[in-house]
Design a protein around this motif. Structure first.
Motif, PDB file in Angstrom:
ATOM      1  N   PRO A 530     133.840 112.182   6.342  1.00 32.18           N
ATOM      2  CA  PRO A 530     135.239 112.613   6.220  1.00 32.18           C
ATOM      3  C   PRO A 530     136.286 111.534   6.469  1.00 32.18           C
ATOM      4  O   PRO A 530     137.471 111.803   6.286  1.00 32.18           O
ATOM      5  N   GLY A 531     135.882 110.334   6.928  1.00 33.59           N
ATOM      6  CA  GLY A 531     136.858 109.266   7.079  1.00 33.59           C
ATOM      7  C   GLY A 531     137.506 109.186   8.447  1.00 33.59           C
ATOM      8  O   GLY A 531     137.084 109.826   9.422  1.00 33.59           O
ATOM      9  N   THR A 532     138.563 108.394   8.519  1.00 34.32           N
ATOM     10  CA  THR A 532     139.242 108.062   9.773  1.00 34.32           C
ATOM     11  C   THR A 532     139.623 109.296  10.582  1.00 34.32           C
ATOM     12  O   THR A 532     139.453 109.338  11.800  1.00 34.32           O
ATOM     13  N   MET A 533     140.160 110.299   9.924  1.00 37.41           N
ATOM     14  CA  MET A 533     140.664 111.492  10.614  1.00 37.41           C
ATOM     15  C   MET A 533     139.725 112.685  10.452  1.00 37.41           C
ATOM     16  O   MET A 533     140.153 113.843  10.538  1.00 37.41           O
ATOM     17  N   GLY A 534     138.447 112.400  10.265  1.00 41.23           N
ATOM     18  CA  GLY A 534     137.481 113.477  10.097  1.00 41.23           C
ATOM     19  C   GLY A 534     137.401 114.400  11.295  1.00 41.23           C
ATOM     20  O   GLY A 534     137.300 115.625  11.151  1.00 41.23           O
ATOM     21  N   GLY A 535     137.460 113.834  12.507  1.00 45.07           N
ATOM     22  CA  GLY A 535     137.353 114.668  13.699  1.00 45.07           C
ATOM     23  C   GLY A 535     138.448 115.715  13.794  1.00 45.07           C
ATOM     24  O   GLY A 535     138.166 116.918  13.926  1.00 45.07           O
ATOM     25  N   PRO A 536     139.728 115.323  13.736  1.00 43.15           N
ATOM     26  CA  PRO A 536     140.792 116.337  13.790  1.00 43.15           C
ATOM     27  C   PRO A 536     140.731 117.341  12.649  1.00 43.15           C
ATOM     28  O   PRO A 536     141.032 118.526  12.845  1.00 43.15           O
ATOM     29  N   ALA A 537     140.346 116.887  11.446  1.00 47.97           N
ATOM     30  CA  ALA A 537     140.272 117.809  10.311  1.00 47.97           C
ATOM     31  C   ALA A 537     139.217 118.880  10.544  1.00 47.97           C
ATOM     32  O   ALA A 537     139.447 120.072  10.291  1.00 47.97           O
ATOM     33  N   ILE A 538     138.050 118.468  11.034  1.00 46.44           N
ATOM     34  CA  ILE A 538     136.977 119.434  11.291  1.00 46.44           C
ATOM     35  C   ILE A 538     137.371 120.361  12.435  1.00 46.44           C
ATOM     36  O   ILE A 538     137.116 121.572  12.399  1.00 46.44           O
ATOM     37  N   ALA A 539     138.007 119.797  13.456  1.00 44.51           N
ATOM     38  CA  ALA A 539     138.465 120.629  14.573  1.00 44.51           C
ATOM     39  C   ALA A 539     139.476 121.669  14.101  1.00 44.51           C
ATOM     40  O   ALA A 539     139.464 122.821  14.561  1.00 44.51           O
ATOM     41  N   ASP A 540     140.366 121.281  13.189  1.00 46.17           N
ATOM     42  CA  ASP A 540     141.325 122.238  12.631  1.00 46.17           C
ATOM     43  C   ASP A 540     140.618 123.435  12.018  1.00 46.17           C
ATOM     44  O   ASP A 540     141.074 124.579  12.150  1.00 46.17           O
ATOM     45  N   ILE A 541     139.515 123.168  11.334  1.00 48.97           N
ATOM     46  CA  ILE A 541     138.757 124.250  10.689  1.00 48.97           C
ATOM     47  C   ILE A 541     138.001 125.062  11.738  1.00 48.97           C
ATOM     48  O   ILE A 541     138.041 126.306  11.736  1.00 48.97           O
ATOM     49  N   LEU A 542     137.293 124.386  12.629  1.00 49.52           N
ATOM     50  CA  LEU A 542     136.493 125.096  13.634  1.00 49.52           C
ATOM     51  C   LEU A 542     137.341 126.049  14.461  1.00 49.52           C
ATOM     52  O   LEU A 542     136.914 127.167  14.778  1.00 49.52           O
ATOM     53  N   LEU A 543     138.546 125.630  14.815  1.00 50.22           N
ATOM     54  CA  LEU A 543     139.398 126.419  15.700  1.00 50.22           C
ATOM     55  C   LEU A 543     140.331 127.361  14.953  1.00 50.22           C
ATOM     56  O   LEU A 543     141.162 128.032  15.563  1.00 50.22           O
ATOM     57  N   GLY A 544     140.214 127.408  13.630  1.00 45.38           N
ATOM     58  CA  GLY A 544     140.974 128.376  12.856  1.00 45.38           C
ATOM     59  C   GLY A 544     142.419 128.020  12.623  1.00 45.38           C
ATOM     60  O   GLY A 544     143.205 128.871  12.189  1.00 45.38           O
ATOM     61  N   LYS A 545     142.798 126.768  12.871  1.00 46.75           N
ATOM     62  CA  LYS A 545     144.171 126.365  12.562  1.00 46.75           C
ATOM     63  C   LYS A 545     144.393 126.324  11.055  1.00 46.75           C
ATOM     64  O   LYS A 545     145.516 126.491  10.580  1.00 46.75           O
ATOM     65  N   HIS A 546     143.321 126.101  10.335  1.00 44.95           N
ATOM     66  CA  HIS A 546     143.340 126.138   8.886  1.00 44.95           C
ATOM     67  C   HIS A 546     142.051 126.791   8.414  1.00 44.95           C
ATOM     68  O   HIS A 546     140.980 126.565   8.997  1.00 44.95           O
ATOM     69  N   SER A 547     142.144 127.571   7.369  1.00 45.10           N
ATOM     70  CA  SER A 547     140.947 128.140   6.763  1.00 45.10           C
ATOM     71  C   SER A 547     140.274 127.098   5.883  1.00 45.10           C
ATOM     72  O   SER A 547     140.956 126.333   5.194  1.00 45.10           O
ATOM     73  N   PRO A 548     138.950 127.030   5.880  1.00 41.79           N
ATOM     74  CA  PRO A 548     138.283 126.122   4.945  1.00 41.79           C
ATOM     75  C   PRO A 548     138.611 126.516   3.510  1.00 41.79           C
ATOM     76  O   PRO A 548     138.664 127.701   3.176  1.00 41.79           O
ATOM     77  N   SER A 549     138.856 125.510   2.664  1.00 35.94           N
ATOM     78  CA  SER A 549     139.232 125.813   1.279  1.00 35.94           C
ATOM     79  C   SER A 549     138.471 124.968   0.269  1.00 35.94           C
ATOM     80  O   SER A 549     138.656 125.135  -0.928  1.00 35.94           O
TER      81      SER A 549
END
Length: 743
Positions: A530-549
């Motif tokens: 996922p690249g440089t910001m992969g961690g925050p992006a995955i965390a956003d999905i895991l914690l429901g801040k964003h729905s996976p699309s």
């Protein structure tokens, strides 16, 4: 001095510029012309500086030291006889310092805007060092996940690869190639490289011409139409003729049929390798075949410099053809504005890896995540109801491996890992405990299992970050066995035995065969690399801040033995169905041959994939209904409007990628069972409904027939609109009239 031109269109340079380029070519010696056709790898050493001063090199690659580049450009402008600036090439594949998801991951976003922005930022950062040319996008259609370079591709579908490849070109080149922060793009690898036998890099590709035109060439034509500055020849041979010496590709298709005005560069030493292929006897013959085919610039090897003078003297190569090649190279230099200013001042550019770039990388990574499974709705995690979360896996806190393949300028220190991101996101509300479980993804040791199991037993839920290290995909990294490597499956089984909710996050450069573990985990998020910001992006999905699309840009096989497996296959004369197949374990002893249904399937693997092209789950539910068509009996040449009602029937705002598929039931050549012909990203609030429409033009209905003519034929068509290639909502129409040839 050659005046500058900024339009991304490679046709119709202003007359004054064409005239001045012509005058410049007329002044050049043959050696200086061949110098413009030569690209060398180096970093400013004495020999390279001498070659630049003597006009023996027109391009360099793999130097990102701005001081070195500026000095070489100064030498080219001030010390060489004609003052021609240099092209400076670099593999800027999915980011420069700010690393975006691998291209296959970006393709999972199905979002041209995200792809375009990623390329724009990569170009801006690369240009700040003096780089003015990237060897991207890679738009090889590939249907073999064993091939390591699938990571660099945009997937298995020519329509998706065409749209996203054109967006990447636009991002790199902008509206004005001479603008600050734009760089020339290079469409590669022309052509058919994604179909190499066995998924082995550099291997042979045998593609019937009809399939070549219908499947493998459309993304390249889309790139050419988008104004891509350059093309790169493939390493592989195509139907017995290596691409670097293939007149059919370079002259007939690219130059004559498409009217392409940019230039073609070889791949690394691929001209010299014509003799290794067995296509030529020596370097001199290799230089002849490549130049005769229309490869304008040689990368790294020196067969042109060594042998073109003799070939011209012997009359085998017409110097007027050399002039054409050099002219096409100079045009790109003029488009880039290099004759006016080839000096780079880094302070004129934004800082590398700045906050805006990070946020764009985060959004791209977030939209690239594909949720493949979510049993019992274990996701999203509710931080308000969690006390302890176990984060386990060798990729959970490895800032380098999440960057993926081909990231020469990316740095681990810029990355934010999943462990960092989760701890930052939950703060003191949830205790996040971490154990590697395995030393790396290839480890075959259970030494760290005990710590991981203990953390899992003490946790409310377990997130497991597994997959492939970056080095396991990319060029020259093909795999015959594409299961999770090492003892990852054994780790999954040990953690599943704890009975705790188990969420698998996969970071990988290709589709993996997950059949052996899919029933052992509750949820699967496929995040690619996922690249440089992969961690925050995955965390956003895991914690429901964003729905996976995200949606899959490539089919996931059940087993490697099903490869190639892709959604747009032909029907065959004996298509399989669930009613006509049998499994190897269900066959009676001494069974007669006709007892098995006699259809196209595997006895031990059926015919269906594990996950189909276009598939991806959401935290909400979307319903498709009320499909409509503007005419059930349109005439050839008329546009056809197709639409369906999309409703968010769940409880969360989310985005859905609405997909349009088409089948031409009868053709001059057999047509695929389905073909993607359109897609849209649509965001809906809970309970919101929206009609989503598409237009089918002649271009969407066209195909190459057995005479290699692009035609639209009358007949019956089926159309589907839905959330994957297995969409069920359908309508049909009958196209009336006569067959029409398209240009």
């Amino acid at each position: 001095m050659v005046e500058q031109a900024g339009s991304k269109n490679l046709d119709n340079l202003p007359v004054a510029i064409e005239q001045r380029i012509g005058e410049l070519v007329a002044r050049m010696t043959l050696a200086e012309k061949i110098g413009q056709m030569s690209q060398l790898s180096g970093s400013g050493g004495a020999e390279l500086k001498r070659a630049v001063a003597e006009g023996r090199v027109g391009s360099i690659l793999n130097d990102v030291n701005t001081e070195n580049i500026n000095e070489l450009q100064r030498i080219a402008r001030e010390e060489s006889r004609l003052g021609i600036p240099l092209l400076v090439g670099r593999d800027v594949i999915h980011g420069f310092r700010t690393i975006f998801p691998i291209p296959l991951g970006q393709a999972a976003s199905w979002n041209p805007a995200v792809v375009r922005e990623g390329a724009r930022i990569a170009a801006l950062e690369a240009a700040s060092t003096g780089v003015n040319w990237t060897f991207a996008p890679m738009i090889d259609v590939t249907r073999d996940p064993r091939w390591g370079r699938i990571a660099e591709s945009l997937g298995e579908d020519p329509w998706l690869a065409s749209v996203l490849g054109a967006a990447m070109v636009q991002g790199f080149q902008g509206d004005d190639l001479a603008g600050k922060g734009t760089i020339a793009a290079c469409a590669k690898h022309f052509a058919g490289y994604g179909a190499t036998e066995g998924g082995r890099d550099y291997n042979t590709a045998n593609i019937p011409e009809n399939e070549l035109r219908n499947v493998y060439l459309p993304p390249f034509q889309a790139a050419a139409d988008a104004g891509v500055a350059t093309f790169m020849a493939s390493f592989s041979d195509l139907n017995g003729v290596p691409a670097s010496g293939n007149e059919f590709l370079m002259k007939q298709i690219l130059r004559q049929e498409w009217g392409y005005k940019g230039f073609v560069v070889s791949d690394w030493e691929s001209i010299r390798q014509l003799s290794v292929h067995g296509f030529t006897a020596n370097d001199k013959e290799a230089a002849y075949e490549a130049a005769n085919a229309g490869v304008d610039m040689e990368m790294v090897s020196t067969t042109y410099a060594d042998h073109l003078p003799a070939l011209v003297a012997e009359g085998r190569i017409d110097e007027r053809e050399i002039d054409r090649m050099v002219t096409s190279i100079l045009r790109i230099k003029a488009r880039l504005g290099l004759f006016d200013n080839s000096h780079t001042e880094p302070t004129d550019f934004p800082a590398l890896v700045n906050q805006q770039h990070r946020e764009a990388a985060r959004q791209a990574a977030r939209q690239s995540v594909v949720m493949l499974q979510n049993r019992n709705r274990v996701l999203p995690l509710n931080s308000g109801k969690l006390n302890t979360l176990a984060l386990i896996g060798p990729l959970a806190d490895d800032p380098y491996e999440q960057l993926g393949t081909w990231i020469f300028d990316g740095q681990a220190e810029d990355s934010v890992t999943l462990l960092q991101a989760l701890r930052d996101a939950v703060g003191n509300k949830v205790k996040v405990n971490f154990a590697r479980g395995l030393v790396n993804t290839r480890s075959k040791s259970r030494a760290e299992f005990a710590e991981a199991i203990a953390l899992a037993e003490a946790a409310d839920a377990v997130v497991l970050a597994l997959g492939e290290e970056a080095i396991l995909s990319g060029e020259a990294h093909s795999r015959a066995d594409i299961r999770l490597p090492g003892y990852q499956q054994q780790l999954i089984e040990a953690l599943a035995a704890t009975g705790k909710p188990l969420i698998l996050v996969v970071m990988a450069g290709r589709p993996l065969t997950l059949t052996d573990i899919v029933d052992k985990v509750d949820a699967i998020l496929y995040s690619w690399h996922p690249g440089t910001m992969g961690g925050p992006a995955i965390a956003d999905i895991l914690l429901g801040k964003h729905s996976p699309s995200g949606k899959l840009p490539v089919t996931f096989p059940n087993t490697v033995g099903q490869i190639p497996i892709y959604y747009s296959h032909k029907n065959t004369g004996k298509p399989p169905s669930d009613d006509t197949i049998a499994h190897i374990d269900d066959i009676d002893a001494k069974a007669p041959q006709t007892s098995l249904g006699m259809t196209s399937f595997y006895l031990d693997a059926g015919y269906k994939p594990l996950f189909p092209f276009g598939f991806g789950l959401s935290y909400t539910e979307f319903a498709y209904s009320d499909i409509r068509i503007s005419s059930e009996r349109p005439h050839v040449g008329s546009d056809i409007q197709v639409s369906a009602l999309l409703t968010n029937t769940g409880k969360m705002e989310a985005e859905e990628i609405v997909q349009l598929y088409l089948r031409d039931l009868v053709g001059n050549v057999t047509r695929p069972v389905r073909e993607l012909k359109g897609f849209q990203r649509v965001r809906l609030q809970p309970g919101e409904a929206r009609r989503v429409g598409f237009t089918l033009t002649s271009e969407e209905l066209a195909f190459y027939n057995r005479k290699m003519q692009k035609v639209v034929e009358p007949g019956q068509f089926h159309v589907w609109i839905g959330g994957s290639s297995e969409a069920e909502l359908a309508t049909q129409f009958e196209l009336l009239g006569e067959t029409v040839l398209l240009p």
